[in-house]
Write a protein that holds these residues in place. Structure first.
Motif, short mmCIF file in Angstrom:
data_model
loop_
_atom_site.label_atom_id
_atom_site.label_comp_id
_atom_site.label_asym_id
_atom_site.label_seq_id
_atom_site.Cartn_x
_atom_site.Cartn_y
_atom_site.Cartn_z
N LEU A 10 -62.25 55.76 16.30
CA LEU A 10 -62.39 54.67 17.29
C LEU A 10 -61.03 54.40 17.75
CD1 LEU A 10 -64.49 52.64 14.78
CD2 LEU A 10 -65.41 53.64 16.98
N ASP A 11 -60.97 53.86 18.79
CA ASP A 11 -59.67 53.31 19.63
C ASP A 11 -59.34 51.99 18.56
OD1 ASP A 11 -59.37 55.13 21.39
OD2 ASP A 11 -60.39 54.16 22.80
N ASN A 12 -58.06 52.02 18.13
CA ASN A 12 -57.51 50.80 17.59
C ASN A 12 -57.38 49.75 18.79
OD1 ASN A 12 -56.90 48.88 15.57
ND2 ASN A 12 -55.10 50.07 14.90
N LEU A 13 -57.96 48.67 18.96
CA LEU A 13 -57.79 47.88 19.76
C LEU A 13 -56.39 47.05 19.49
CD1 LEU A 13 -61.29 46.62 20.56
CD2 LEU A 13 -59.87 48.25 21.91
N PRO A 14 -55.49 46.62 20.51
CA PRO A 14 -54.50 45.92 20.28
C PRO A 14 -54.81 44.49 19.80
CG PRO A 14 -54.60 46.15 22.68
CD PRO A 14 -55.80 46.86 22.10
N TYR A 15 -53.98 43.84 18.79
CA TYR A 15 -54.14 42.55 18.22
C TYR A 15 -52.99 41.98 18.02
CZ TYR A 15 -53.69 44.66 13.58
OH TYR A 15 -53.24 45.17 12.55
N LEU A 16 -52.90 40.73 17.72
CA LEU A 16 -51.56 40.09 17.33
C LEU A 16 -51.93 39.48 15.93
CD1 LEU A 16 -48.92 38.96 17.96
CD2 LEU A 16 -50.05 37.01 19.07
N ALA A 17 -50.83 39.66 14.93
CA ALA A 17 -51.16 39.05 13.82
C ALA A 17 -49.82 38.06 13.67
CB ALA A 17 -51.03 40.07 12.50
N VAL A 18 -50.19 36.59 13.21
CA VAL A 18 -49.29 35.72 13.28
C VAL A 18 -49.22 34.96 11.85
CG1 VAL A 18 -48.99 35.62 15.72
CG2 VAL A 18 -50.70 34.20 14.55
N SER A 19 -48.36 34.28 11.53
CA SER A 19 -48.35 33.36 10.42
C SER A 19 -49.10 32.00 10.58
CB SER A 19 -46.77 33.19 9.94
OG SER A 19 -46.74 32.08 9.21
N GLY A 20 -49.55 31.34 9.96
CA GLY A 20 -50.13 30.15 9.86
C GLY A 20 -49.17 29.17 10.12
N ASP A 21 -48.01 29.44 9.95
CA ASP A 21 -46.77 28.51 10.21
C ASP A 21 -46.30 28.58 11.49
OD1 ASP A 21 -46.87 27.34 7.55
OD2 ASP A 21 -45.54 28.84 6.64
N ALA A 22 -46.70 29.68 12.23
CA ALA A 22 -46.13 29.80 13.57
C ALA A 22 -46.62 28.43 14.43
CB ALA A 22 -46.60 31.14 14.11
N THR A 23 -45.89 28.06 15.35
CA THR A 23 -46.16 27.22 16.30
C THR A 23 -47.04 27.61 17.31
OG1 THR A 23 -44.32 27.38 17.82
CG2 THR A 23 -43.84 25.98 16.10
N LEU A 24 -47.77 26.95 18.15
CA LEU A 24 -48.74 27.64 19.22
C LEU A 24 -47.94 28.12 20.38
CD1 LEU A 24 -51.22 24.36 19.18
CD2 LEU A 24 -51.38 26.51 18.04
N GLU A 25 -46.65 27.26 20.56
CA GLU A 25 -45.76 27.82 21.55
C GLU A 25 -45.24 29.40 21.27
OE1 GLU A 25 -44.74 26.84 24.62
OE2 GLU A 25 -45.94 24.99 24.48
N GLN A 26 -44.94 29.43 19.93
CA GLN A 26 -44.47 30.76 19.59
C GLN A 26 -45.59 31.75 20.01
OE1 GLN A 26 -43.61 29.66 15.51
NE2 GLN A 26 -41.39 29.67 15.92
N VAL A 27 -46.84 31.69 19.46
CA VAL A 27 -47.83 32.62 19.82
C VAL A 27 -48.06 32.89 21.17
CG1 VAL A 27 -50.26 33.03 19.29
CG2 VAL A 27 -48.81 31.92 17.47
N ALA A 28 -48.08 31.67 21.99
CA ALA A 28 -48.24 31.84 23.38
C ALA A 28 -47.04 32.58 23.99
CB ALA A 28 -48.22 30.41 24.12
N ASP A 29 -45.78 32.60 23.49
CA ASP A 29 -44.86 33.41 23.89
C ASP A 29 -44.96 35.13 23.72
OD1 ASP A 29 -43.53 31.33 25.09
OD2 ASP A 29 -42.12 30.90 23.29
N LYS A 30 -45.36 35.03 22.31
CA LYS A 30 -45.75 36.50 21.87
C LYS A 30 -46.80 37.16 22.69
CE LYS A 30 -44.32 36.39 17.27
NZ LYS A 30 -44.50 36.41 15.74
N ILE A 31 -47.76 36.36 22.95
CA ILE A 31 -49.15 37.03 23.44
C ILE A 31 -48.96 37.25 25.13
CG2 ILE A 31 -50.54 34.85 24.31
CD1 ILE A 31 -52.70 36.66 22.85
N THR A 32 -48.04 36.59 25.70
CA THR A 32 -47.50 36.89 27.05
C THR A 32 -46.77 38.43 27.33
OG1 THR A 32 -45.46 35.66 27.04
CG2 THR A 32 -47.58 34.48 27.76
N ASP A 33 -46.36 38.72 26.28
CA ASP A 33 -45.65 39.88 26.32
C ASP A 33 -46.47 41.30 26.04
OD1 ASP A 33 -43.28 38.65 26.76
OD2 ASP A 33 -42.71 38.46 24.60
N LEU A 34 -47.73 40.88 25.59
CA LEU A 34 -48.70 41.82 25.24
C LEU A 34 -49.83 41.91 26.37
CD1 LEU A 34 -49.15 41.10 21.56
CD2 LEU A 34 -47.86 42.77 22.52
N ARG A 35 -50.43 43.15 26.46
CA ARG A 35 -51.58 43.38 27.59
C ARG A 35 -52.96 43.57 26.70
NH1 ARG A 35 -50.15 46.27 32.74
NH2 ARG A 35 -52.62 46.06 33.06
#
Length: 141
Positions: A10-35
């Motif tokens: 199987l192809d391992n699909l990309p995913y993002l693992a984040v801490s529950g303490d991360a802010t929504l803005e931090q996650v939004a910034d991280k995800i914009t760098d990924l495809r």
């Protein structure tokens, strides 16, 4: 057939693992760098799966926070109470283990209307992220 038997096919699909303490803005910034990332998983300090966030939920919360204040009670309450990832994560994660039967994992995914599923080890840490179509193709063989 078991999930563990087919992981190398199987192809391992990309995913993002984040801490529950991360802010929504931090996650939004991280995800914009990924495809093409749909899987946003919340993990604890040991990397164990704690929850998931849909891309749609993240976008809605970040956009609401960036827009001018409105006086709709629902919107105002959301802005006041949802700041961290843990505030909006779904704690009822559909996941699979290597020992799970392939057809059972597909059934769980179809029942929950999800397209990707994290595969976790015995400690609950994510070892892969796979798509329902890949699993379905292998189940037919």
């Amino acid at each position: 057939m078991k999930i563990g038997e087919v992981l190398d096919k199987l192809d391992n699909l990309p995913y993002l693992a984040v801490s529950g303490d991360a802010t929504l803005e931090q996650v939004a910034d991280k995800i914009t760098d990924l495809r093409q990332v749909r899987g946003i998983y919340v993990v604890d300090e040991q990397g164990r799966l704690q929850g998931t966030i849909s891309l749609g939920a993240l976008i809605r919360h970040v956009i609401e926070a960036r827009n001018k204040p409105s006086f709709f009670v629902r919107s105002l309450l959301t802005r006041l109470t949802c700041q961290k990832v843990a505030d909006i994560m779904d704690k009822h994660v559909i996941y699979a283990r290597k020992s799970d039967a392939l057809d059972k994992a597909i059934d769980r995914m179809a029942g929950a209307n999800i397209k990707e599923i994290p595969i976790v080890d015995d400690q609950g840490r994510i070892i892969a992220n796979v798509g329902i179509l890949d699993l379905w193709k292998l189940a037919g063989k």
